[in-house]
Design a protein around this motif. Structure first.
Motif, PDB file in Angstrom:
ATOM      1  N   LYS A 110     108.676  34.353   2.774  1.00 40.55           N
ATOM      2  CA  LYS A 110     107.939  35.591   2.940  1.00 40.55           C
ATOM      3  C   LYS A 110     106.582  35.296   3.561  1.00 40.55           C
ATOM      4  O   LYS A 110     105.843  34.464   3.063  1.00 40.55           O
ATOM      5  CB  LYS A 110     107.755  36.275   1.589  1.00 40.55           C
ATOM      6  CG  LYS A 110     106.977  37.581   1.666  1.00 40.55           C
ATOM      7  CD  LYS A 110     106.739  38.150   0.276  1.00 40.55           C
ATOM      8  CE  LYS A 110     105.872  39.395   0.345  1.00 40.55           C
ATOM      9  NZ  LYS A 110     105.580  39.940  -1.010  1.00 40.55           N
ATOM     10  N   MET A 111     106.275  35.983   4.647  1.00 40.94           N
ATOM     11  CA  MET A 111     105.003  35.769   5.328  1.00 40.94           C
ATOM     12  C   MET A 111     103.953  36.711   4.749  1.00 40.94           C
ATOM     13  O   MET A 111     103.941  37.903   5.018  1.00 40.94           O
ATOM     14  CB  MET A 111     105.160  36.014   6.830  1.00 40.94           C
ATOM     15  CG  MET A 111     106.133  35.068   7.513  1.00 40.94           C
ATOM     16  SD  MET A 111     105.537  33.365   7.557  1.00 40.94           S
ATOM     17  CE  MET A 111     104.190  33.507   8.702  1.00 40.94           C
ATOM     18  N   ASP A 112     103.103  36.178   3.901  1.00 42.30           N
ATOM     19  CA  ASP A 112     102.026  36.971   3.321  1.00 42.30           C
ATOM     20  C   ASP A 112     100.848  37.024   4.288  1.00 42.30           C
ATOM     21  O   ASP A 112     100.648  36.114   5.093  1.00 42.30           O
ATOM     22  CB  ASP A 112     101.562  36.349   2.004  1.00 42.30           C
ATOM     23  CG  ASP A 112     102.628  36.415   0.929  1.00 42.30           C
ATOM     24  OD1 ASP A 112     103.402  37.393   0.939  1.00 42.30           O
ATOM     25  OD2 ASP A 112     102.688  35.491   0.098  1.00 42.30           O
ATOM     26  N   PRO A 113     100.045  38.047   4.187  1.00 39.01           N
ATOM     27  CA  PRO A 113      98.839  38.104   5.035  1.00 39.01           C
ATOM     28  C   PRO A 113      97.858  37.005   4.634  1.00 39.01           C
ATOM     29  O   PRO A 113      97.727  36.667   3.458  1.00 39.01           O
ATOM     30  CB  PRO A 113      98.261  39.498   4.748  1.00 39.01           C
ATOM     31  CG  PRO A 113      98.820  39.880   3.414  1.00 39.01           C
ATOM     32  CD  PRO A 113     100.181  39.255   3.344  1.00 39.01           C
ATOM     33  N   GLU A 115      94.235  35.622   4.016  1.00 32.12           N
ATOM     34  CA  GLU A 115      92.924  36.152   3.688  1.00 32.12           C
ATOM     35  C   GLU A 115      91.878  35.578   4.638  1.00 32.12           C
ATOM     36  O   GLU A 115      91.863  34.374   4.899  1.00 32.12           O
ATOM     37  CB  GLU A 115      92.555  35.805   2.248  1.00 32.12           C
ATOM     38  CG  GLU A 115      91.214  36.390   1.822  1.00 32.12           C
ATOM     39  CD  GLU A 115      90.837  36.045   0.402  1.00 32.12           C
ATOM     40  OE1 GLU A 115      89.900  36.673  -0.124  1.00 32.12           O
ATOM     41  OE2 GLU A 115      91.469  35.150  -0.181  1.00 32.12           O
ATOM     42  N   VAL A 218      96.495  27.214  -0.907  1.00 33.21           N
ATOM     43  CA  VAL A 218      96.602  28.519  -0.246  1.00 33.21           C
ATOM     44  C   VAL A 218      95.750  28.501   1.021  1.00 33.21           C
ATOM     45  O   VAL A 218      94.567  28.141   0.981  1.00 33.21           O
ATOM     46  CB  VAL A 218      96.150  29.659  -1.181  1.00 33.21           C
ATOM     47  CG1 VAL A 218      96.217  31.004  -0.460  1.00 33.21           C
ATOM     48  CG2 VAL A 218      96.990  29.681  -2.443  1.00 33.21           C
ATOM     49  N   LYS A 686     101.849  31.388   2.848  1.00 30.64           N
ATOM     50  CA  LYS A 686     101.651  31.794   1.451  1.00 30.64           C
ATOM     51  C   LYS A 686     100.663  32.930   1.286  1.00 30.64           C
ATOM     52  O   LYS A 686     100.803  33.767   0.406  1.00 30.64           O
ATOM     53  CB  LYS A 686     101.197  30.588   0.618  1.00 30.64           C
ATOM     54  CG  LYS A 686     102.301  29.592   0.354  1.00 30.64           C
ATOM     55  CD  LYS A 686     101.795  28.464  -0.531  1.00 30.64           C
ATOM     56  CE  LYS A 686     102.894  27.455  -0.816  1.00 30.64           C
ATOM     57  NZ  LYS A 686     102.400  26.335  -1.656  1.00 30.64           N
ATOM     58  N   GLY A 687      99.606  32.952   2.093  1.00 32.52           N
ATOM     59  CA  GLY A 687      98.595  33.979   1.915  1.00 32.52           C
ATOM     60  C   GLY A 687      97.870  33.836   0.601  1.00 32.52           C
ATOM     61  O   GLY A 687      97.793  32.763   0.021  1.00 32.52           O
ATOM     62  N   LYS A 688      97.362  34.953   0.078  1.00 36.06           N
ATOM     63  CA  LYS A 688      96.564  34.920  -1.143  1.00 36.06           C
ATOM     64  C   LYS A 688      97.458  34.914  -2.369  1.00 36.06           C
ATOM     65  O   LYS A 688      98.302  35.792  -2.541  1.00 36.06           O
ATOM     66  CB  LYS A 688      95.620  36.123  -1.189  1.00 36.06           C
ATOM     67  CG  LYS A 688      94.658  36.101  -2.380  1.00 36.06           C
ATOM     68  CD  LYS A 688      93.668  37.232  -2.310  1.00 36.06           C
ATOM     69  CE  LYS A 688      92.704  37.164  -3.490  1.00 36.06           C
ATOM     70  NZ  LYS A 688      91.720  38.256  -3.446  1.00 36.06           N
ATOM     71  N   GLY A 689      97.277  33.894  -3.226  1.00 37.18           N
ATOM     72  CA  GLY A 689      98.073  33.794  -4.436  1.00 37.18           C
ATOM     73  C   GLY A 689      97.555  34.710  -5.524  1.00 37.18           C
ATOM     74  O   GLY A 689      96.437  35.210  -5.487  1.00 37.18           O
ATOM     75  N   GLU A 690      98.397  34.947  -6.534  1.00 35.06           N
ATOM     76  CA  GLU A 690      98.043  35.867  -7.611  1.00 35.06           C
ATOM     77  C   GLU A 690      96.793  35.426  -8.360  1.00 35.06           C
ATOM     78  O   GLU A 690      95.965  36.238  -8.750  1.00 35.06           O
ATOM     79  CB  GLU A 690      99.213  35.998  -8.601  1.00 35.06           C
ATOM     80  CG  GLU A 690     100.414  36.717  -8.010  1.00 35.06           C
ATOM     81  CD  GLU A 690     101.520  36.859  -9.034  1.00 35.06           C
ATOM     82  OE1 GLU A 690     101.291  36.473 -10.198  1.00 35.06           O
ATOM     83  OE2 GLU A 690     102.603  37.359  -8.693  1.00 35.06           O
TER      84      GLU A 690
END
Length: 693
Positions: A110-113, A115, A218, A686-690
């Motif tokens: 999954k391509m996350d945005p 940050e 990240v 990965k983008g921004k993790g939880e």
């Protein structure tokens, strides 16, 4: 099994080790929670982490700084750099035998945005220069972000257990480096204008004026108005027979193991290089209860401070100047080293060879600036500054002071101001980064009554804590307020503060008041693993380490705030003023082997590229064929195309060009491509993790 841990250290507190279990090639072992895999393995006596896919040679720790991949292991099925990866409970760690197999990915990524963050100033490197600059910027109200790839701020200060030289006022002279690092890091943490990311690696400076940062795994993009490069330096390597054996690494890796992680990686150490880095590492080894078999320096005189070299000699470490290494000997790990005297052209002199038993060889032959961030920021059009070793190789005291200047310079430029940096600061900055000056005759007080210090510091170096600490202002510097030689003139009260604060352990106190024929001599001592008690007989030495006498210890005073012991002996007046140090290492521990191992090799056999296994001979042939473009050499041999990205072999390659008479300006440098540090492609998705802040 983790018997290689340092349980007692004269300077560092014992480590609170919360033991966890992990597995190495199916064998259960224990580690300290939070420590990196390489340190856990070394603590368990494991030096070989795998074998190279091209020639089967042993792989082990090399830089301990994330710059190469020689320490690669498989952790829970994934290839990682063991020096940068913490051990986890029940982690399954395996050696890398050949090329590691990548795990299969059976699900779509999954391509996350990604940050994106903006800041006024981005400082790459949280060491002495970076922290000092950040504090000046924060004081001017300028939002500043520090990124550093280690788990704590401080850079190489974290590894420095010795007292610093320089100026008390400007660079904390007389205070230990690790304590300075803590002070600067605490100040930065309390400044509301400073944000810092640890465990965060700057990957590249891109042409769109953005900097890629890997923060806690990240990927983020930072857009700064200004970049300050304080990323420090990387250690240079040498080409010699056997330089691929496990057990050969740099001073930074050694100090990381010994002073950060309290792991004793060796029993018998041999050091190559007589600059301050090598000399200080030798002292750190003795403090960690490691035998230092010897040190070689190619020049006729050590390039580091004389007080550092003298300190080692007095403790019993032989220093071989005008010598160099011929070979490291052993099957997979180092068993011994062969050295030889060299002539003025640095060629070995036949018949001067000596072989010494050792299990580790420490390479300390200089540093090269991590300047790639500066160049790429310039190409991207970002205003960029550099300080510390990233700008010019010098001592950490110089890095701190030049970092302050860089911080103020950036603030002035951003706020359209000027005149906030006194001209005297620039002059002092030049003094702090000066090389050691000339050696002058020692000035010794001719009196044989009362009490007074003997100053055994006879080389001009930037250092003044003795003049700053004296309560009666009886110690002065001859000439420059920092660089001059110290001398005594005035009244001494016998407090011993100058003895305790001297970074070079080069001050003693002679007291004639009780017994003029056998005055009390007070000497500094910091090697607590070789414990000395009242009533013991110790061997005292002169400034060059020559034995003067065996004397009984009359008293010992612990100066707790300096972590230094003051050892007192009654000495015959004929030698009292000559006594400087205490020998702790017997001559037998540094004796050469009866049989000299003569390597059967030529200079062309030495390995230049450790990652791709390219020899000097392969490269030399291409140079003699007229190739002066490093990109061409890379294409033919793969030199510089391994995991370290030519960080190690670049210096050796340039040496080969010089040896072949090709000026550096005639050599086409290799093309730098993103990224500076290899990372899994998955991090860019990965983008921004939880849990990411």
């Amino acid at each position: 099994m983790d018997t290689n841990r340092i349980q007692k250290h004269p300077i560092l507190p014992s480590k609170d080790c919360d033991k966890i279990n992990f597995y190495w090639n199916k064998t259960p072992l224990t580690a300290c929670r939070g420590e990196v895999i390489s340190s856990a393995l070394m603590a368990n006596g494991i030096k070989i982490f795998g074998h190279h896919e091209k020639d089967g040679s042993a792989q082990g720790i090399f830089c301990a700084n994330g710059q190469c991949a020689k320490c690669a292991v498989i952790a829970n099925g994934v290839p990682v750099k063991s020096c940068m990866t913490p051990v986890e409970e029940n982690m399954i760690v395996e050696s890398v035998e050949g090329l590691p197999e990548l795990p299969e990915i059976n699900e779509a990524v999954k391509m996350d945005p990604i940050e994106e963050i903006s800041t006024d100033v981005l400082i790459i490197g949280g060491g002495p220069a970076g922290l000092s600059a950040a504090l000046e910027l924060g004081g001017r109200g300028i939002p500043t972000l520090i990124v550093d790839d280690k788990s704590e701020l401080g850079g190489k200060l974290v590894l420095q257990t010795h007292k610093f030289f320089g100026s008390v006022e400007d660079s904390y002279a007389g205070t230990r480096g690790n304590d300075i690092g803590k002070m600067l890091a605490e100040k930065a943490a309390n400044d509301p204008n400073i944000t810092y990311w640890t465990d965060s690696t700057a990957l590249f400076v891109f042409k769109d004026r953005k900097v890629g940062i890997l923060k806690h795994g990240v990927y983020k993009l930072v857009t700064p108005r200004v970049v300050l490069n304080t990323a420090g330096a990387r250690e240079k390597f040498l080409k010699f027979q056997g330089n691929t054996l496990a057990g050969i690494y740099g001073a930074g890796a050694f100090q990381t193991l010994v002073n950060r992680d309290l792991v004793r990686p060796t029993k018998r150490l041999f050091i190559i290089g007589g600059g301050n880095v090598g000399l200080i590492a030798g002292y750190h080894a003795l403090q960690a209860d490691i035998e230092v078999v010897g040190l070689v320096e190619a020049m006729p005189m050590c390039g580091g401070y004389k007080v550092h070299a003298d300190k080692l000699k007095r403790l019993g470490v032989p220093i071989y100047t005008s010598h160099s290494i011929l070979s490291a000997n052993g099957d997979e790990t180092v068993d011994s080293i062969t050295i030889a005297r060299i002539d003025k052209n640095f060629k070995p002199i036949t018949g001067t060879e000596k072989t010494f038993s050792c299990d580790t060889i420490l390479i300390a032959v200089g540093l090269s600036s991590v300047d790639e961030f500066t160049f790429e920021a310039e190409k991207a059009g970002i205003p960029v500054y550099a300080a510390g070793d990233a700008a010019e190789i010098a001592e950490a005291s110089s890095a701190m002071f030049n970092g302050k200047i860089a911080g103020l310079q950036i603030a002035d430029d951003m706020q359209n101001q000027s005149g906030n940096i006194p001209q005297s600061w620039y002059e002092k900055a030049e003094v702090l980064k000066k090389h050691p000056g000339p050696i002058k005759p020692q000035k010794v007080c001719s009196d044989e009554t009362g009490v007074f210090p003997i100053l055994h510091c006879i080389q001009e170096i930037p250092c003044n804590p003795c003049t700053s600490i004296c309560p009666t202002n009886a110690i002065h510097l001859d000439g420059d307020p920092i660089m001059g030689n110290p001398y005594y003139e005035g009244k001494c009260v016998g407090c011993g503060q100058c003895v305790a604060i001297c970074p070079g352990l080069a001050i003693t106190l002679v007291d004639y008041r009780k017994d003029p024929d056998n005055p009390i001599v007070t000497l500094p001592y910091e090697v607590g693993n070789h414990a000395i008690e009242v009533g013991d007989t110790i061997q005292v030495t002169d400034i060059d380490g020559a034995k003067l006498a065996e004397l009984e210890v009359a008293d010992i005073t612990a100066v707790k705030n300096r972590k230094t012991q003051l050892v007192k002996v009654n000495a015959p007046k004929e030698i009292a003023k000559k006594i400087v140090g205490i020998r702790i290492q017997p001559e037998s521990s540094s004796a050469p082997m009866e049989e000299t191992i003569m390597p059967e090799w030529t200079p062309d056999d030495a390995m230049v590229c450790l990652c791709e296994r390219v020899t000097a001979g392969e490269v030399r042939k291409l140079i003699r064929d007229g190739i002066t473009d490093i990109n061409h050499i890379k294409a033919v041999t793969r030199l510089g195309m391994g995991p370290c990205g030519s960080k190690t072999c670049d210096v050796l390659l340039k040496q080969l060009f010089r040896e072949e008479g090709i000026p550096t300006e005639n050599v086409v440098p290799h093309t730098i491509r993103p990224v500076f540090v290899e990372v899994p492609l998955s991090v860019f998705a990965k983008g921004k993790g939880e849990n990411d802040a």
